[in-house]
Design a protein around this motif. Sequence first.
Motif, PDB file in Angstrom:
ATOM      1  N   ARG A  67       0.833  -1.205   0.000  1.00 45.83           N
ATOM      2  CA  ARG A  67       0.000   0.000   0.000  1.00 45.83           C
ATOM      3  C   ARG A  67       0.866   1.252   0.000  1.00 45.83           C
ATOM      4  O   ARG A  67       0.572   2.239  -0.690  1.00 45.83           O
ATOM      5  CB  ARG A  67      -0.915  -0.010   1.225  1.00 45.83           C
ATOM      6  N   ARG A 123      -6.756  -8.938   7.080  1.00 47.94           N
ATOM      7  CA  ARG A 123      -7.999  -8.232   7.403  1.00 47.94           C
ATOM      8  C   ARG A 123      -9.140  -9.218   7.646  1.00 47.94           C
ATOM      9  O   ARG A 123      -9.990  -8.996   8.529  1.00 47.94           O
ATOM     10  CB  ARG A 123      -8.368  -7.282   6.268  1.00 47.94           C
ATOM     11  N   SER A 144     -13.196  -4.435   9.070  1.00 41.22           N
ATOM     12  CA  SER A 144     -12.066  -5.270   8.642  1.00 41.22           C
ATOM     13  C   SER A 144     -12.483  -6.220   7.528  1.00 41.22           C
ATOM     14  O   SER A 144     -11.728  -6.438   6.573  1.00 41.22           O
ATOM     15  CB  SER A 144     -11.526  -6.066   9.833  1.00 41.22           C
ATOM     16  N   LYS A 147     -12.663  -4.261   4.303  1.00 39.70           N
ATOM     17  CA  LYS A 147     -11.320  -4.001   3.768  1.00 39.70           C
ATOM     18  C   LYS A 147     -10.720  -5.269   3.170  1.00 39.70           C
ATOM     19  O   LYS A 147      -9.965  -5.201   2.190  1.00 39.70           O
ATOM     20  CB  LYS A 147     -10.423  -3.446   4.876  1.00 39.70           C
ATOM     21  N   TYR A 151      -9.174  -5.411  -0.595  1.00 38.63           N
ATOM     22  CA  TYR A 151      -7.815  -5.840  -0.900  1.00 38.63           C
ATOM     23  C   TYR A 151      -7.802  -7.116  -1.742  1.00 38.63           C
ATOM     24  O   TYR A 151      -6.859  -7.342  -2.511  1.00 38.63           O
ATOM     25  CB  TYR A 151      -7.005  -6.017   0.383  1.00 38.63           C
TER      26      TYR A 151
END
Length: 309
Positions: A67, A123, A144, A147, A151
């Motif tokens: 990231r 996550r 979470s 996310k 991702y």
Amino acid sequence: MSTGSRATWHFGRLARRSRGGRGGRSAASTGSAGRATSRSTASTDSESDSPPEQALITLGRAGFAARGLVYLVVGWIALMIALDHRANEADRTGALELIAGKPFGLVVLWFLVVGFAGMALWRAMMGLRPNLPDKEGAGSRLASAGKAVLYTVAAYTTARFALTGHASGSTNQQSTDFTSGLMQHTGGRWLVGAVGAGFVIGGALFVKRGLQKRFAKELRTGSLSASGRRRVLALGMVGNVARGVVAAGAGVFLIDAAITFDPARARGVDGTLRALASAPLGPVLLVLMALGLAAFGAYSFCEARWRRL
């Protein structure tokens, strides 16, 4: 004082000294045992993770590094736009295209794939395990899980780009397509407006998180000097504020698209940053935003090193 009295007095002093010595030795022994227990507990805590969990944590750290690299490249592209140079889209797609054109670009792309996939798995673990520190709330675990999905998508699109060389489209195009698709349904304008409001609220929370340095509780920076910790916190503060401003700006464009019933008015990260360039003092604002996004990239590397996982 008689001989008997003196003997009694001396005996009393010896008894008190003996009791004091035993108490001192007992306290010292207790202190040593406490320190030993503390060391043992710390050692147990550091070794409590199983090998699969340790591997997952390593992948999570790789995700933060991935990231960070993307945000650094996006910051660089935004700076090129501010300086009126021809540049790629200032978003993840543009960053991937720029990376692919560099030496060892394919290697870096596959590192990003592994990093994003690792972040998705980490996550997901955060979302599924209710016993993690500071993650007891259902809202935190739900965030979470969300996310993890994002991702997973990032890992998939990056892998597809590495294999085929074809990107999935800029965030501007994705925002326009998303808005257009929603508006074809009953109540679609309200949904687009609600999503835009969510982006604005989320951006405001990022700004608040940065200004109040709430991210600091997630870091383990005890090994850093005072000046090093200040630099890490400064990067986190500036980076989170810049990230929040971009998210809120994208949300405003979605709300505008809903109000005008015009999907073409929706913007992604690239469009939001380019809109800044055309505003009064736009180039100056865009330079500041570029530096802020780069700061968030640098802070992501700090998270890869010092975040509590």
